[in-house]
Scaffold this active site. Sequence first.
Site, short mmCIF file in Angstrom:
data_model
loop_
_atom_site.label_atom_id
_atom_site.label_comp_id
_atom_site.label_asym_id
_atom_site.label_seq_id
_atom_site.Cartn_x
_atom_site.Cartn_y
_atom_site.Cartn_z
N TYR A 138 0.84 -1.22 0.00
CA TYR A 138 0.00 0.00 0.00
C TYR A 138 0.87 1.27 0.00
O TYR A 138 0.62 2.20 -0.76
CB TYR A 138 -0.90 -0.05 1.23
N LYS A 162 1.11 4.33 -2.74
CA LYS A 162 0.80 5.71 -2.39
C LYS A 162 2.00 6.64 -2.59
O LYS A 162 1.85 7.81 -2.95
CB LYS A 162 0.28 5.79 -0.95
#
Length: 246
Positions: free
Chosen positions: A154, A158
């Site tokens: 993740y 990002k």
Amino acid sequence: MKIDLSGKVAVVTGGSRGIGHAIAQALAVAGARVAILGRDGPKAQAAAHALANGAARGYGCDVGDAAQVETTIAAVEGDFGRIDVVVNNAGTTRDNLLFRIGEDDWDTVIDTNLKGAFLVTKHAARGMIKRRWGRIVNISSVVGIYGNKGQSNYTASKAGLIGFTKSVSKELASRNVLVNAVAPGFIDTELTRAITGDAREALIGAIPLGRLGQGSDVAAAVLFLVSDFASYITGQVLVVDGGMVL
Ligand code: NDP
């Protein structure tokens, strides 16, 4: 000066719930016609019908699938005539420690969060470039800046979105297409409701403003970035985290 988006068409990916729905609502209140994209088409349509100005539509689209994105962006342009604003908000998590992350969980997170933004931006930006006006906002996360244990897939997606934002902002600036990112902290949505008990209290305790963020807190930042108030701002990351990671 008042924020007035009447005449503008906005695409919000992942606008069927959570932060994306709050963003779609804020854009609609400001007068934009909004297209909501989500994997679940009926849910996206229901979310669009719930918006303030009644001029929204929902589309079933997995943003990580190139063919679906191409078809859907063409459908939005066909239905609304143009796309002026894109908010790349669709996101997902498959949290685990490095040695437990399988290739599927890596690929799903990168495909949705990072490749999805690339695909939607690539197809939607063409019209913006022709019309010499566009606003693109990518929803990153504070953990993309600072990292987080158990979220290497993740956080990579990002952090990647921030690099993507900065590069594309340089490519499109001469056409008056502005590209920025918003990095939320801990926002109260389905994505974070799985964090409960002591872990949740500890996280709230680390926020100087003493509360979780709401979707509307993130939506306000997006609204600013797509408005004329931000017409000299591009390639930036606006952190919305209640002071959590000062
Ligand atoms: P939710 O899980 O509540 O909502 C996610 C949305 O994305 C849903 O509308 C979902 O619809 C859609 N979505 C997921 N996968 C896809 C896909 N492959 N294609 C199209 N749509 C998809 O998340 P949040 O509202 O909490 O988060 C929104 C964004 O904000 C995400 O990018 C997230 O990473 C980011 N963020 C969230 C924070 C938080 O604390 N909540 C903090 C920092 C960043 P459907 O299931 O129908 O596809």
